[in-house]
Design a protein around this motif. Structure first.
Motif, short mmCIF file in Angstrom:
data_model
loop_
_atom_site.label_atom_id
_atom_site.label_comp_id
_atom_site.label_asym_id
_atom_site.label_seq_id
_atom_site.Cartn_x
_atom_site.Cartn_y
_atom_site.Cartn_z
N ARG A 97 3.82 -4.77 25.84
CA ARG A 97 3.20 -3.48 25.91
C ARG A 97 2.49 -3.35 24.20
O ARG A 97 1.42 -3.36 23.98
CB ARG A 97 3.75 -2.42 26.02
CG ARG A 97 4.22 -2.22 27.48
CD ARG A 97 4.89 -0.84 27.71
NE ARG A 97 4.07 0.11 27.54
CZ ARG A 97 4.35 1.24 26.94
NH1 ARG A 97 5.76 1.21 26.15
NH2 ARG A 97 3.82 2.34 26.52
N VAL A 98 3.75 -3.81 23.32
CA VAL A 98 3.13 -3.96 21.85
C VAL A 98 1.92 -4.93 21.66
O VAL A 98 0.98 -4.91 21.07
CB VAL A 98 4.42 -4.19 21.01
CG1 VAL A 98 3.86 -4.33 19.39
CG2 VAL A 98 5.13 -2.91 21.08
N ALA A 99 2.35 -6.31 22.12
CA ALA A 99 1.42 -7.26 22.04
C ALA A 99 -0.07 -6.87 22.72
O ALA A 99 -1.04 -7.28 21.98
CB ALA A 99 1.74 -8.36 22.86
N ALA A 100 0.04 -6.19 23.83
CA ALA A 100 -1.54 -5.93 24.21
C ALA A 100 -2.16 -4.55 23.50
O ALA A 100 -3.26 -4.80 23.52
CB ALA A 100 -1.01 -5.14 25.68
N ALA A 101 -1.26 -3.99 22.73
CA ALA A 101 -1.95 -2.96 21.86
C ALA A 101 -2.52 -3.55 20.48
O ALA A 101 -3.15 -2.69 19.90
CB ALA A 101 -0.91 -1.80 21.39
N VAL A 102 -2.17 -4.77 20.36
CA VAL A 102 -2.53 -5.53 18.94
C VAL A 102 -4.04 -6.06 19.47
O VAL A 102 -4.28 -7.00 20.17
CB VAL A 102 -1.84 -6.66 18.53
CG1 VAL A 102 -2.36 -7.06 17.16
CG2 VAL A 102 -0.49 -5.84 18.05
N GLN A 103 -5.17 -5.45 18.84
CA GLN A 103 -6.58 -5.96 18.96
C GLN A 103 -7.02 -6.99 18.06
O GLN A 103 -6.77 -6.67 16.66
CB GLN A 103 -7.49 -4.93 19.15
CG GLN A 103 -7.17 -3.68 20.08
CD GLN A 103 -7.14 -4.16 21.52
OE1 GLN A 103 -8.04 -4.88 21.90
NE2 GLN A 103 -6.24 -3.91 22.29
N PRO A 104 -7.38 -8.09 18.34
CA PRO A 104 -7.91 -8.95 17.49
C PRO A 104 -8.90 -8.34 16.33
O PRO A 104 -9.92 -7.85 16.91
CB PRO A 104 -8.47 -10.19 18.07
CG PRO A 104 -7.69 -9.88 19.46
CD PRO A 104 -7.54 -8.61 19.68
N GLY A 105 -8.81 -8.68 15.08
CA GLY A 105 -9.80 -8.30 14.16
C GLY A 105 -9.66 -6.73 13.91
O GLY A 105 -10.36 -6.25 12.91
N SER A 106 -8.69 -6.17 14.51
CA SER A 106 -8.16 -4.76 13.90
C SER A 106 -7.81 -4.60 12.96
O SER A 106 -6.79 -5.42 12.69
CB SER A 106 -7.52 -4.10 15.29
OG SER A 106 -7.08 -2.81 14.87
N PRO A 107 -7.76 -3.53 11.97
CA PRO A 107 -7.21 -3.24 10.90
C PRO A 107 -6.06 -2.33 11.07
O PRO A 107 -5.63 -1.89 10.03
CB PRO A 107 -8.36 -2.33 10.16
CG PRO A 107 -9.09 -1.51 11.07
CD PRO A 107 -9.22 -2.29 12.28
N VAL A 159 0.75 -2.38 15.00
CA VAL A 159 1.46 -1.60 15.87
C VAL A 159 2.70 -1.48 16.16
O VAL A 159 3.35 -2.51 15.68
CB VAL A 159 0.96 -2.12 17.11
CG1 VAL A 159 1.42 -1.33 18.45
CG2 VAL A 159 -0.85 -2.17 17.32
N LEU A 160 3.18 -0.17 15.96
CA LEU A 160 4.97 -0.04 15.87
C LEU A 160 5.18 0.32 17.22
O LEU A 160 4.73 1.07 18.03
CB LEU A 160 5.17 1.12 14.85
CG LEU A 160 4.72 0.92 13.32
CD1 LEU A 160 5.44 2.16 12.71
CD2 LEU A 160 5.23 -0.37 12.88
N GLY A 161 6.53 -0.36 17.78
CA GLY A 161 6.97 0.05 18.94
C GLY A 161 8.07 1.24 18.62
O GLY A 161 9.01 0.93 17.90
N ILE A 209 -1.89 2.47 11.18
CA ILE A 209 -0.60 2.34 11.66
C ILE A 209 -0.86 2.97 13.18
O ILE A 209 -0.86 4.15 13.41
CB ILE A 209 0.33 2.98 10.78
CG1 ILE A 209 0.73 2.30 9.42
CG2 ILE A 209 1.90 2.77 11.72
CD1 ILE A 209 1.60 2.75 8.57
N ASN A 210 -0.56 2.16 14.11
CA ASN A 210 -1.00 2.75 15.56
C ASN A 210 0.67 2.56 16.06
O ASN A 210 1.48 1.76 15.80
CB ASN A 210 -1.70 1.81 16.27
CG ASN A 210 -3.11 2.28 16.03
OD1 ASN A 210 -3.53 3.32 15.46
ND2 ASN A 210 -4.06 1.16 16.23
#
Length: 366
Positions: free
Chosen positions: A100-110, A113-115, A189-190
């Protein structure tokens, strides 16, 4: 996606975690860092390697932060341009939450992501207290609300790796330093809610309550100590001037002039890692500009409290507490943030330049 797992003297939870990853994502790339566990754990790491993981490491224990940065370096050199999810080796993170954390990381995003855990159920007292204390201090000095500052389940876009390797810290304090420096470096920080899992009361943890807590809280406590020292100086001078001159304005201005010099020198040299990146003149111009703004706010608050018949000392204490968080956020994000050599040279020529113009390569502008 790459899953990075730092491990120090792991038990059988590590192979179990790898098998669960293989069952859910057979082709996932997993990098395990042996943080100097010693020859007694060779069989565990050999078993993990047999499950198709990259296993790297070194002979002496260096700490979780060093292990993570070693892993980031290996990934940058051998597996570039791929997002990274960091997970602990002690079974605290389920494969469902890792994905779920991996899916929330967007390529190129600044954004990192914290679980984040909600700490309900059967949670060890030291873990609940430690996270509550860190969360409170973090919010006090940054103004940011994060429910789980100590989570080890985190996701990072590939472009963030150079910055991750540059943040100070070699042990548990490293992960808090990342949160403290993320916003000043231009990162968001998401968060993603995850399960709170503690196996056998967290017996697999190598966290040392006293030594590691000191390391974790040091960045926050140094600022509070510096501010408290300046507050004591300010208060003593304020009371002396108020007694001698019988002028509230002169007492506030004179006290702040003395204490601000003490605070500036301490923050530039000791508190903020990048405090001396900028020339003293450039930093000084910004700092004393902030002092003037806070001075006006301080005077206004004390005057308001004085009108409410609050005596001088309590009024002074209340005003200082109210402005503490504002002072830290401005100093961390603008006055003593990371500065490139080019922007430092430019500011040396013109100290009045906008502090937001200098930025670290690979980060977004503020």
């Amino acid at each position: 996606m790459i899953i990075l797992i730092p491990a120090y003297q792991p038990d059988q939870q590590l192979p179990a975690l790898i098998r669960s990853i293989r069952d859910a994502e057979p082709w996932a790339t997993v990098v395990v860092v042996d943080d100097g566990s010693g020859p007694g754990y060779k069989d565990v790491f050999d078993g993990v390697k047999a499950l198709g993981c990259h296993v790297i490491g070194y002979s002496l224990n260096r700490g979780k932060g060093f292990a993570l940065k070693t892993g980031f370096g290996f990934i940058a050199d051998h597996l570039p341009d791929r997002n990274v999810v960091c997970a602990d080796s002690d079974g605290q993170h389920t494969i469902v939450d890792i994905l779920r954390v991996a899916a929330a990381v967007q390529p190129g995003s600044p954004a990192l992501v914290l679980g984040t855990r909600n700490f309900t159920g059967n949670v060890p007292a030291r873990s609940k207290f430690g996270n509550s204390a860190t969360r409170l201090l973090f919010r006090l000095v940054t103004g940011e609300r994060i429910s789980d500052t100590q989570t080890g389940l985190r996701g990072y876009p590939a472009a963030m790796l150079p910055w991750l390797r540059s943040v100070r810290g070699e042990r548990y304090e490293y992960e808090l330093n990342l949160l403290l420096e993320a916003k000043p470096a231009g990162y968001l920080i998401n968060t993603v809610d995850i399960a709170t899992v503690y196996l056998d009361h967290n017996s697999g943890s190598h966290f040392r309550p006293v030594a590691d807590s000191v390391r974790i809280y040091a960045p926050l406590l140094k600022f509070l100590a510096s501010s408290f020292t300046a507050f004591v100086v300010d208060t003593v001078v304020f009371l002396l001037l108020a007694l001698v001159t019988d002028s509230l304005l002169l007492a506030v201005v004179g006290a702040r002039a003395v204490s601000s010099v003490v605070n500036f020198l301490a923050n530039r040299r000791v508190v903020f890692e990048h405090g001396r990146d900028r020339p003293a003149a450039a930093a000084g111009v910004r700092y004393f500009g902030l002092v003037l703004v806070l001075l006006a706010a301080n005077y206004g608050l004390i005057s308001a409290l004085d009108a409410l018949s609050v005596s001088a000392l309590p009024a002074k204490i209340l005003a200082e507490i109210a402005l503490l968080a504002v002072s830290y956020v401005v100093q961390q994000r603008f006055l003593f943030s990371r500065c490139t050599a080019r922007s430092a040279a430019r500011e040396a020529e013109n100290p009045s330049l906008d502090p937001g113009r200098g930025h670290h390569p690979g980060t977004l502008r503020r």
